[in-house]
Design an enzyme around this catalytic site. Sequence first.
Site, PDB file in Angstrom:
ATOM      1  N   ASP A   1       0.833  -1.215   0.000  1.00  0.00           N
ATOM      2  CA  ASP A   1       0.000   0.000   0.000  1.00  0.00           C
ATOM      3  C   ASP A   1       0.865   1.261   0.000  1.00  0.00           C
ATOM      4  OD1 ASP A   1      -2.307  -1.387  -0.090  1.00  0.00           O
ATOM      5  OD2 ASP A   1      -2.964  -0.969   1.956  1.00  0.00           O
TER       6      ASP A   1
ATOM      7  N   GLU B   1      -3.031  -1.768  -8.577  1.00  0.00           N
ATOM      8  CA  GLU B   1      -1.749  -1.055  -8.700  1.00  0.00           C
ATOM      9  C   GLU B   1      -1.679  -0.355 -10.047  1.00  0.00           C
ATOM     10  OE1 GLU B   1      -2.129  -4.323  -8.635  1.00  0.00           O
ATOM     11  OE2 GLU B   1      -0.784  -5.327 -10.034  1.00  0.00           O
TER      12      GLU B   1
END
Length: 347
Positions: free
Chosen positions: A232, A258
């Site tokens: 993250d 992503e």
Amino acid sequence: MTSDVDTRLRGPAAYELAKTALQEMETASVWPTPLNFEIWLHSLSNPESGLAIELRRILANGPLTEDESERLAAEYLPRARLSDEIRDAGAQLSRELSSVAGAIADAQRNQASYGETLAEADEKLTSGGDIQKTIASLAAATRRVSVENAALEQRLSDSTREVGKLREHLEQVRREAMTDALTKLANRKAFDDELERQCEVAERDNKPLALAVLDIDHFKRFNDTWGHQTGDQVIRYVASVLSRLALPPRVAARYGGEEFALIFPAETAQAVEAALDHTRREIASRSLKRRSTNEDLGAVTISIGLAQWQPGEKPVGLIERADEALYASKRNGRNRMTVAQDRAKAA
Ligand code: C2E
């Protein structure tokens, strides 16, 4: 309009979906809280959605935490939440309006009775009644009306303040519903709306428009090695560099796990390419550290696919071409940008 997902959630298959959701939650050691249940149902009803992809990504790295459930809900279930907030604000607004309407009706009644007092006084004064008594009763009625007017004024100003607060609250809700919770970039829904709008503007004004899709290289490997919390952080790092690049009218969005997307309205192809290449190098130039242990994580690289909008092209076509260019970047070794071919040449 009823969406496919709504149909699946309400149609005959809904019971099967609910049973599968419970089984999956049990297997994943996740409590069947109402929020988790909602997340599971939506994810199962559309396995290719951003929510389902993100949920699978999280579960591949460990159980789903409460924070993550909240984040998923805030990010991917915004419509339902937004409509709840709007309903609450609507109810509050209608309470405010009916209370103001009540205050105005009272004021009208008071004004009417003051009018009657004035008419009576006029009659008494012309017929030679007790002047002093009449003036005293007039003064008392005037004081009463003035107090009532002040109260109405106060009520209206309170109401204006309340409605202003409601407006600000709704604006904040609207912003949150369009923002990705992890990166604070625009979310998928905001991106879809903006790309649609910018395609129309490009068509109308005959201006250039470019779309870039970007993906963090080897992100899964990174996540598997360092855990999804560090994953993250990497997403946030890339997002922070992109947000510096995407000053208005450019728009940067988190497109999926992503994956990011950038819209460049009204810029030459060369300027867009130069800006993206600079950003790609900037991202790769920094060596990241794992915050908890200070271990070296190395550099993060991104692959980019860039497509120039062509007259008459729909957003979906533009996204497809940018995606194909992104896959070419991946195939050719990553940490690079590929410019998509024109539709005519690609065909
Ligand atoms: P964050 O951790 O909330 O940091 C926000 C900003 O504070 C960073 O923006 C940076 O300007 C500053 N900052 C925080 N910690 C440090 C530090 O140890 N040294 C320096 N020089 N500055 C620091 P930036 O660089 O754009 O990063 C945005 C986000 O990207 C960070 O949010 C974090 O989530 C992630 N990130 C960036 N670099 C790293 C890293 O080396 N390791 C990890 N785990 N995450 C990073």
